[in-house]
Design an enzyme around this catalytic site. Structure first.
Site, mmCIF file in Angstrom:
data_model
loop_
_atom_site.group_PDB
_atom_site.id
_atom_site.type_symbol
_atom_site.label_atom_id
_atom_site.label_comp_id
_atom_site.label_asym_id
_atom_site.label_seq_id
_atom_site.Cartn_x
_atom_site.Cartn_y
_atom_site.Cartn_z
ATOM 1 N N ARG A 615 5.315 -6.420 10.150
ATOM 2 C CA ARG A 615 5.957 -5.846 8.980
ATOM 3 C C ARG A 615 5.385 -4.471 8.685
ATOM 4 O O ARG A 615 4.196 -4.213 8.884
ATOM 5 C CB ARG A 615 5.747 -6.742 7.749
ATOM 6 C CG ARG A 615 6.314 -8.140 7.886
ATOM 7 C CD ARG A 615 7.815 -8.119 7.952
ATOM 8 N NE ARG A 615 8.427 -7.615 6.721
ATOM 9 C CZ ARG A 615 9.726 -7.359 6.595
ATOM 10 N NH1 ARG A 615 10.546 -7.515 7.623
ATOM 11 N NH2 ARG A 615 10.212 -6.928 5.452
ATOM 12 N N VAL A 616 6.239 -3.597 8.216
ATOM 13 C CA VAL A 616 5.775 -2.257 7.875
ATOM 14 C C VAL A 616 4.721 -2.328 6.782
ATOM 15 O O VAL A 616 3.756 -1.568 6.766
ATOM 16 C CB VAL A 616 6.966 -1.371 7.446
ATOM 17 C CG1 VAL A 616 6.474 -0.058 6.873
ATOM 18 C CG2 VAL A 616 7.870 -1.117 8.628
ATOM 19 N N ASP A 617 4.887 -3.296 5.872
ATOM 20 C CA ASP A 617 3.882 -3.421 4.820
ATOM 21 C C ASP A 617 2.603 -4.061 5.354
ATOM 22 O O ASP A 617 1.638 -4.222 4.637
ATOM 23 C CB ASP A 617 4.413 -4.195 3.607
ATOM 24 C CG ASP A 617 4.996 -5.556 3.972
ATOM 25 O OD1 ASP A 617 4.740 -6.018 5.093
ATOM 26 O OD2 ASP A 617 5.698 -6.140 3.138
ATOM 27 N N ASP A 618 2.590 -4.453 6.639
ATOM 28 C CA ASP A 618 1.370 -4.919 7.287
ATOM 29 C C ASP A 618 0.751 -3.830 8.157
ATOM 30 O O ASP A 618 -0.141 -4.092 8.946
ATOM 31 C CB ASP A 618 1.655 -6.146 8.166
ATOM 32 C CG ASP A 618 1.902 -7.397 7.348
ATOM 33 O OD1 ASP A 618 1.461 -7.417 6.189
ATOM 34 O OD2 ASP A 618 2.556 -8.321 7.849
#
Length: 747
Positions: A615-618
């Site tokens: 995930r981009v938020d990861d």
């Protein structure tokens, strides 16, 4: 509440290369795939791959004969294994080819065939998907347009329609159509209980009868087309029965994973306002009893205080878990399933629906905000799930298929219930946990039912890797033909263990990338067509045009990394977020106008293979370096003594963000400072010093949902010592893991 949607032959040769570079050709009857390095040429992917097939063994590299699998994946018994390069940089250069025997019988048997089919699906989507849709039963065919879409917020509201005006029913296509085709006596479902001696089976005719009985009951108590029905059931056959019964009468089912807390269940009840709820009194998960009815009672109390009352709670008496006497009861609301449903007729008229009528709601929960009600409609989803299942698993009518996912998640919807049954497949449904009573349970089940297609999550693969290989090798597994992976990127060492040990180096792995929102596979290998690279999802499915964009939304060509988007719609796409179309557009279509934004990072290598980076938020930004958590996790997991790893970002006063790694060791390996340093060096060597973890936190286990999803939200809170903000941990398969991690915070 009514839910309406309207959109404005011979043994293969195994080349073993010694460390000096010389090669010997050996025949290996157990090896069903050839492993060759990819060419360095920058010509087209097809040219590269075809050239690879004819390369001499002198071109092999990074390969040596060893008795151990790479990256600490465990010892290989009676297997002449090829060992690929240890470093991440070289892994993408290694190709695993399907055997000639497999490819010759595959539905898609070559790169050329794939490319021809994919080309047509892009140039003539109406013709491609229209031809496939025509294989199903339609009471009335769709109108002039197969597809109508707008994915650009600058041009107006986001709108996706497939087969609009076509009248059909997915339950009819799953059951009646197969019975009428002569498959009535074929086993539709094998059910394996939590305990070894508890099982059952249903033929397609028997399944149809039970679905009709429940559908008739639902109609009798007032459930109509468009009404919402919440299903809070474990993996009993009654769960897919309930889904199909709702679909038969046009009701919109919302399955809630029977591991969610009362508060989480109440949120979903309040949002969709169901006509009734279906549950059971309790379930056994391993040795543990979960009182589901008590959770439902608490959720209904919460929802009623919020003004949403549910008049009927239909409860299945799961006598293997508890008794009626020990089940709390509210007269006038609670009804025993076995007391009413079997009394109803075994035939039920079908409610014919438009292709764009709602089929189900499935809520996805984030770390903040209320759950998002992902809405899927009927026609496009039906065609897409059936087609993806057929080709991604190279499905044959003789296959027995097992997906370990729970129907509380999208995988259980698309690839336990709808996709397989639309193909007339035999499906295994498992109530228990894969390591109960021991870690050989999966392979015991595989042998018991002669399962040929096995689809599971990387988390389960890594979990089973921790245990002795004998749990695998004690079982035959000769029936296995295709393996599958779902839920997150699978690191190369886990891929190899799965391929070499579980699949005896003869079963291709369909490493699928897709999402709740996409309805079905988007990027996936086709087992007989393309050579695979361990850890890569390979190439897009038919009708899917993935693009990688930079932060400004510019498409990047060739070898690159960036944000994964999709250009144009596909039949299985979700149509909206229930009651919040604005959030639908803001979340998925506004970040990069003109595209569907997946929220995932992705790399594409020189051969065109796609690699999901998480995930981009990861993504962790360390001193300006954007580092995907999956990349660091893969490096850690390649250490011989690391069974599994999860990485999160934490605030760092110098670097902005630091890398915090939770590491689960191979069984029996003790914690030590020397090992901690060795793990960090492994990451430095494989990725670079900038990606070295700032902290390694020993983890006896990781907080996971029952489906195997790691709850990174909890790991972030532990890493940042925000223990008072852990939130709801009731959905975890083992909540006690959280206390163990907290206790080891300063070790």
């Amino acid at each position: 509440m009514k839910i309406a949607y309207s959109s404005s032959s011979s043994p293969p040769l195994l080349a073993v290369v010694s460390s000096s570079g010389s090669s010997d050709l050996k025949t290996s009857g157990s090896l069903g795939s050839r492993i060759l390095p990819a060419t360095q040429s920058r010509s087209s992917p097809l040219d590269n791959l075809l050239r690879c097939k004819t390369m001499s063994s002198n071109h092999l590299r990074h390969v040596e004969s060893m008795s151990l699998l790479p990256s600490g994946a465990g010892k290989i018994s009676q297997l002449n294994a090829v060992v690929l390069g240890e470093s991440i940089a070289s892994e993408e250069n290694d190709l695993v080819f399907p055997s000639k025997e497999f490819s010759s019988q595959a539905l898609v048997s070559s790169p050329q065939q794939y490319m021809e089919m994919h080309k047509r699906s892009m140039e003539d989507p109406a013709g491609f998907w229209g031809d496939i849709a025509s294989e199903f039963y339609w009471k009335q065919k769709w109108g002039d347009q197969v597809v109508s879409e707008n994915l650009d917020v600058r041009k107006g509201p986001i709108q996706i329609e497939w087969f609009k005006g076509g009248i059909t029913n997915i339950c009819y296509n799953c059951l009646d159509r197969n019975v009428e085709a002569g498959l009535g006596d074929k086993t539709a479902m094998y059910w394996e209980g939590n305990e070894r001696d508890v099982d059952a089976s249903l033929t397609y005719s028997e399944l149809l009868q039970q679905v009709c009985q429940l559908a008739n009951y639902l109609k009798d108590v007032g459930v109509k087309k468009g009404d919402a029905v919440v299903i809070y059931l474990p993996m009993l056959v009654e769960l897919p029965i309930a889904m199909l019964a709702c679909a038969r009468i046009g009701a919109v089912h919302s399955v809630v994973f029977a591991g969610f807390s009362a508060d989480s269940l109440a949120q979903r009840i309040i949002d969709c306002k169901p006509k009734l709820i279906l549950t059971c009194n309790a379930v056994k998960r391993g040795p543990k009893t979960i009182n589901l009815k008590a959770i439902v009672d608490a959720a209904l109390d919460i929802s009623s205080k919020d003004g949403v009352s549910v008049d009927i709670c239909l409860t299945y008496d799961n006598s293997s878990a508890t008794t009626r006497e020990d089940t709390k009861w509210q007269n006038g609301r609670d009804v025993w399933w076995q007391d009413v449903v079997p009394k109803y007729p075994t035939s039920c008229e079908v409610e014919w629906v438009d292709a764009e009528d709602p089929l189900f709601l499935l809520y996805t929960s984030g770390s903040t905000g209320k759950p998002k009600g992902v809405l899927h409609t009927t026609g496009g989803y039906m065609v897409y799930t059936a087609t993806t299942f057929k080709y991604a698993f190279d499905y044959k009518p003789t296959d027995v298929y097992w997906c370990t996912a729970d129907c509380g998640w999208i995988t259980g919807h698309s690839y336990v219930t709808y996709g397989p049954m639309l193909n007339g497949a035999t499906v295994v449904v498992f109530e228990g946990t894969p390591n109960y009573p021991d870690s050989g349970r999966c392979w015991e089940i595989v042998d018991k039912y002669k399962i040929s297609i096995f689809y599971t999550a990387p988390t389960l693969v890594r979990s089973l890797m921790r245990d002795d290989d004998k749990f695998v090798t004690n079982h035959s597994r000769k029936s296995l033909r295709v393996l599958g992976s779902v839920g997150e990127p699978i690191n190369p060492s886990a891929w190899r263990w799965f391929f070499n040990l579980v699949g005896d180096s003869r079963c291709p792995i369909s490493d699928t990338w897709w999402q709740t929102e996409t309805g079905g596979f988007m990027i996936t290998p086709l087992p007989g067509a393309w050579p695979q690279k361990p850890g890569s999802a390979t190439f897009p499915f038919f009708g899917v045009q993935p693009v990688i964009v930079d932060e400004k939304g510019n498409e990047i060509e060739g070898e690159c990394s960036g944000y994964l988007c999709v250009k144009g719609s596909w039949p299985g796409a979700f149509r909206t977020l229930f009651g919040d179309h604005e959030r639908y557009e803001t979340t998925y279509f506004k970040p990069f106008a003109g595209y569907y934004f997946s929220g995932d990072g992705c790399s594409r290598d020189k051969d065109g293979y796609y690699w999901l980076t998480g995930r981009v938020d990861d993504v962790i930004n360390v001193s300006g370096h954007r580092i995907g958590t999956a990349e660091v996790e893969s490096a850690l997991a390649s250490h011989p003594q690391c069974a599994e790893a999860a990485v999160v970002g934490v605030e760092h006063e110098v670097k902005g963000q630091g890398i915090y790694a939770f590491v689960t060791l191979v069984e029996g390996v003790p914690y030590s400072e020397e090992l901690r340093k060795s793990l960090i060096i492994m990451v430095r060597n494989q990725i670079g010093a900038f990606a070295a973890p700032d902290r390694v936190h020993w983890a006896p286990g990781l907080p996971k949902t029952r489906s195997g999803k790691i709850m990174r939200r909890i790991l972030r809170k532990i890493a940042s010592r925000q223990l008072e903000e852990l939130g709801d941990i009731s959905t975890l398969a083992d909540p006690s893991v959280v206390d163990q991690l907290i206790a080891l915070a300063d070790v």
